[in-house]
Design a protein around this motif. Structure first.
Motif, PDB file in Angstrom:
ATOM      1  N   ALA A 109       0.769  -1.259   0.085  1.00 37.72           N
ATOM      2  CA  ALA A 109      -0.040   0.012  -0.006  1.00 37.72           C
ATOM      3  C   ALA A 109       0.952   1.145  -0.039  1.00 37.72           C
ATOM      4  N   GLU A 110       0.319   2.209  -0.601  1.00 35.50           N
ATOM      5  CA  GLU A 110       1.058   3.546  -0.591  1.00 35.50           C
ATOM      6  C   GLU A 110       0.404   4.629   0.170  1.00 35.50           C
ATOM      7  N   GLN A 111       1.037   5.615   0.533  1.00 34.61           N
ATOM      8  CA  GLN A 111       0.463   6.932   1.325  1.00 34.61           C
ATOM      9  C   GLN A 111      -0.722   6.224   2.294  1.00 34.61           C
ATOM     10  N   VAL A 112      -0.408   5.592   3.293  1.00 34.08           N
ATOM     11  CA  VAL A 112      -0.982   4.918   4.206  1.00 34.08           C
ATOM     12  C   VAL A 112      -1.108   6.242   5.321  1.00 34.08           C
ATOM     13  N   GLN A 113      -2.593   6.288   5.771  1.00 31.16           N
ATOM     14  CA  GLN A 113      -2.675   7.407   6.705  1.00 31.16           C
ATOM     15  C   GLN A 113      -3.624   6.645   7.983  1.00 31.16           C
ATOM     16  N   VAL A 114      -3.223   7.113   9.055  1.00 32.49           N
ATOM     17  CA  VAL A 114      -3.855   6.752  10.361  1.00 32.49           C
ATOM     18  C   VAL A 114      -4.328   7.710  11.202  1.00 32.49           C
ATOM     19  N   GLY A 115      -5.382   8.111  11.640  1.00 32.73           N
ATOM     20  CA  GLY A 115      -5.416   9.303  12.641  1.00 32.73           C
ATOM     21  C   GLY A 115      -6.651   8.863  13.591  1.00 32.73           C
ATOM     22  N   GLY A 116      -6.836   9.385  14.695  1.00 37.22           N
ATOM     23  CA  GLY A 116      -7.834   9.185  15.495  1.00 37.22           C
ATOM     24  C   GLY A 116      -7.978  10.240  16.618  1.00 37.22           C
ATOM     25  N   GLU A 130       4.653   6.460   3.673  1.00 37.28           N
ATOM     26  CA  GLU A 130       4.702   6.576   2.103  1.00 37.28           C
ATOM     27  C   GLU A 130       4.488   5.220   1.490  1.00 37.28           C
ATOM     28  N   LYS A 131       5.102   4.128   1.967  1.00 38.96           N
ATOM     29  CA  LYS A 131       5.051   2.725   1.480  1.00 38.96           C
ATOM     30  C   LYS A 131       4.940   1.640   2.738  1.00 38.96           C
ATOM     31  N   THR A 132       4.288   0.722   2.577  1.00 35.02           N
ATOM     32  CA  THR A 132       4.228  -0.451   3.416  1.00 35.02           C
ATOM     33  C   THR A 132       3.832  -1.779   2.748  1.00 35.02           C
ATOM     34  N   ASN A 154       8.189  -4.160   4.913  1.00 38.51           N
ATOM     35  CA  ASN A 154       8.707  -2.702   5.015  1.00 38.51           C
ATOM     36  C   ASN A 154       7.794  -1.714   5.393  1.00 38.51           C
ATOM     37  N   ALA A 155       8.143  -0.637   6.048  1.00 35.24           N
ATOM     38  CA  ALA A 155       7.304   0.611   6.525  1.00 35.24           C
ATOM     39  C   ALA A 155       8.300   1.809   6.283  1.00 35.24           C
ATOM     40  N   THR A 156       7.991   2.342   5.160  1.00 32.87           N
ATOM     41  CA  THR A 156       9.001   3.514   4.534  1.00 32.87           C
ATOM     42  C   THR A 156       8.313   4.706   4.682  1.00 32.87           C
ATOM     43  N   GLY A 157       9.220   5.698   5.115  1.00 30.79           N
ATOM     44  CA  GLY A 157       8.701   7.149   5.211  1.00 30.79           C
ATOM     45  C   GLY A 157       7.670   7.187   6.429  1.00 30.79           C
ATOM     46  N   PHE A 158       7.762   6.587   7.514  1.00 35.52           N
ATOM     47  CA  PHE A 158       6.834   6.668   8.496  1.00 35.52           C
ATOM     48  C   PHE A 158       7.083   8.017   9.371  1.00 35.52           C
ATOM     49  N   THR A 159       5.914   8.823   9.367  1.00 35.95           N
ATOM     50  CA  THR A 159       6.069  10.146  10.398  1.00 35.95           C
ATOM     51  C   THR A 159       4.738  10.056  11.169  1.00 35.95           C
ATOM     52  N   MET A 160       4.813  10.931  12.142  1.00 30.93           N
ATOM     53  CA  MET A 160       3.588  10.854  13.146  1.00 30.93           C
ATOM     54  C   MET A 160       3.669  12.388  13.352  1.00 30.93           C
ATOM     55  N   SER A 161       2.453  12.833  14.135  1.00 32.14           N
ATOM     56  CA  SER A 161       2.183  14.352  14.248  1.00 32.14           C
ATOM     57  C   SER A 161       3.082  14.640  15.445  1.00 32.14           C
ATOM     58  N   ASP A 162       3.203  15.953  15.617  1.00 33.14           N
ATOM     59  CA  ASP A 162       3.974  16.718  16.675  1.00 33.14           C
ATOM     60  C   ASP A 162       3.391  16.150  17.950  1.00 33.14           C
ATOM     61  N   ILE A 163       2.296  16.063  18.052  1.00 33.06           N
ATOM     62  CA  ILE A 163       1.632  15.824  19.408  1.00 33.06           C
ATOM     63  C   ILE A 163       1.969  14.768  20.180  1.00 33.06           C
ATOM     64  N   ILE A 164       2.163  13.595  18.925  1.00 35.96           N
ATOM     65  CA  ILE A 164       2.561  12.167  19.630  1.00 35.96           C
ATOM     66  C   ILE A 164       3.929  12.298  19.881  1.00 35.96           C
ATOM     67  N   PRO A 178      11.560  11.215   8.659  1.00 29.66           N
ATOM     68  CA  PRO A 178      10.786   9.865   8.351  1.00 29.66           C
ATOM     69  C   PRO A 178      11.500   8.697   8.567  1.00 29.66           C
ATOM     70  N   ALA A 179      10.920   7.668   9.197  1.00 31.14           N
ATOM     71  CA  ALA A 179      11.713   6.568   9.629  1.00 31.14           C
ATOM     72  C   ALA A 179      11.222   5.309   8.706  1.00 31.14           C
ATOM     73  N   THR A 180      12.287   4.432   8.538  1.00 34.87           N
ATOM     74  CA  THR A 180      12.092   3.254   7.693  1.00 34.87           C
ATOM     75  C   THR A 180      12.538   2.046   8.304  1.00 34.87           C
ATOM     76  N   ILE A 181      11.750   1.111   8.239  1.00 29.63           N
ATOM     77  CA  ILE A 181      12.140  -0.008   8.753  1.00 29.63           C
ATOM     78  C   ILE A 181      11.769  -1.175   7.557  1.00 29.63           C
ATOM     79  N   ALA A 182      13.133  -2.001   7.176  1.00 24.76           N
ATOM     80  CA  ALA A 182      12.857  -2.889   6.194  1.00 24.76           C
ATOM     81  C   ALA A 182      13.610  -4.162   6.350  1.00 24.76           C
TER      82      ALA A 182
END
Length: 322
Positions: A109-116, A130-132, A154-164, A178-182
């Motif tokens: 998947a590309e451009q994955v977003q999770v919010g709550g 960006e990609k997973t 892979n979890a590529t280009g992982f970012t999270m909000s400044d609040i977290i 952005p963080a990457t684990i592959a």
């Protein structure tokens, strides 16, 4: 087979009539498409009770679903309040193939977003990638010779909000790039029983036996890049399944792994400043890195070659550890 669907939309609502709990779920998936091929041997009846003869005779399938945009919203009501969760992706692929040579899964998947907005929290949470993806190849039929296996994610280009970030790093000590684990590994494994045979699997469980043996493993890529530090590793091993005493309970490995580490000391300094890592523990961590690694060519870089030889020894950069 081919299929195309313009969109799939569904709304679900669940409510406990005797309590306040409820769940409201809304989801939309755009441009769903499927392509696939199936091969059915003419001399085999299409049945699922005994799958092994079908696979041995040539039964196979290979298919993939693709989507061009998915959004899901969920609202959960409980005694603690209301929780709202929203997820989405720009596009996604699910591919599955199976035959006598094994089974393959590929999910991406590309451009994955999770919010709550969680009940009890006064602020929203948000993260995106960006990609997973995830990929698996495994044999399913018993064989006297090792067969190909593969595992990757892979979890590529992982970012999270400044609040977290502010929850554990309010003074912005850590880099927020952005963080990457592959991980990508492949190898050879011998299957000792048919994994699609329920009776054989049950007998294996009851006898505390094993379903396979790992004979070779290649680390094509291992990357962890986050909070200012980066680890890269590659390696290649073969395994002697007749020797499980050199490493008690495990087949003896022969091979080596090469590791490069950047920014580790800088990260340790920041964790000390933040109060997450006591100074004495940081000293122990640096001593351990000194045992297993040597300085690299650039500042704050380390490199290491961990070798497992035929004699059962373990060496780090030529220094014997075992």
């Amino acid at each position: 087979q081919t299929a195309q669907i313009g969109s799939v939309v569904y709304d679900l609502f669940f409510k406990d009539p005797n309590a306040v709990e409820s769940v409201n779920l809304n989801s939309t998936t755009q441009s769903v498409a499927f392509t696939g091929t199936s091969v059915v041997p003419v001399d085999q009846a299409l049945q699922m009770e005994d799958f092994i003869p079908m696979l041995a005779a040539g039964f196979a399938f290979d298919g993939a679903f693709t989507t061009q945009g998915t959004e899901t919203k969920m609202e959960i009501t409980s005694d603690d309040g209301t929780t709202k969760i929203k997820t989405g992706s720009a596009n996604a692929t699910l591919a599955v193939a199976m035959g006598a040579e094994g089974i393959n899964y590929n999910v991406a998947a590309e451009q994955v977003q999770v919010g709550g907005q969680l009940a009890g929290l006064p602020f929203p949470l948000f993260a995106e990638m960006e990609k997973t993806g995830f990929s698996l190849r495994a044999p399913v039929l018993k064989s006297d010779t090792p067969q190909d296996v593969k595992l990757a994610f892979n979890a590529t280009g992982f970012t999270m909000s400044d609040i977290i970030w502010a929850l554990f790093d309010p003074s912005s000590q850590l880099p927020r790039d952005p963080a990457t684990i592959a991980l990508d590994v492949s190898g050879k494994a011998k299957v000792l029983l048919d994994s699609v045979d329920p009776a054989a699997m049950q007998a294996m469980v009851e006898s505390d036996g094993k379903s396979g043996e790992l004979h070779a493993l290649t680390i094509n890529r291992l990357t962890v890049d986050a909070v200012g530090a980066k680890l890269d590793a590659t390696g290649d091993f073969v395994f002697d399944n007749t020797d499980k005493t050199t490493l008690p309970g495990f087949p003896k490995p022969v091979g080596a792994v090469n590791i490069n580490l950047t920014g580790a000391n800088g990260l340790i300094d920041k964790l000390i400043t933040m109060g997450f890592l006591p100074a004495e523990q940081a000293m122990g961590a640096r001593m351990m890195m000194g045992m297993f690694a040597v300085p690299g060519d650039a500042p704050d870089t380390l490199k290491s070659k961990i070798k497992f030889n035929e004699a059962g020894q373990i060496l780090a950069n030529g220094q014997r550890l075992k």
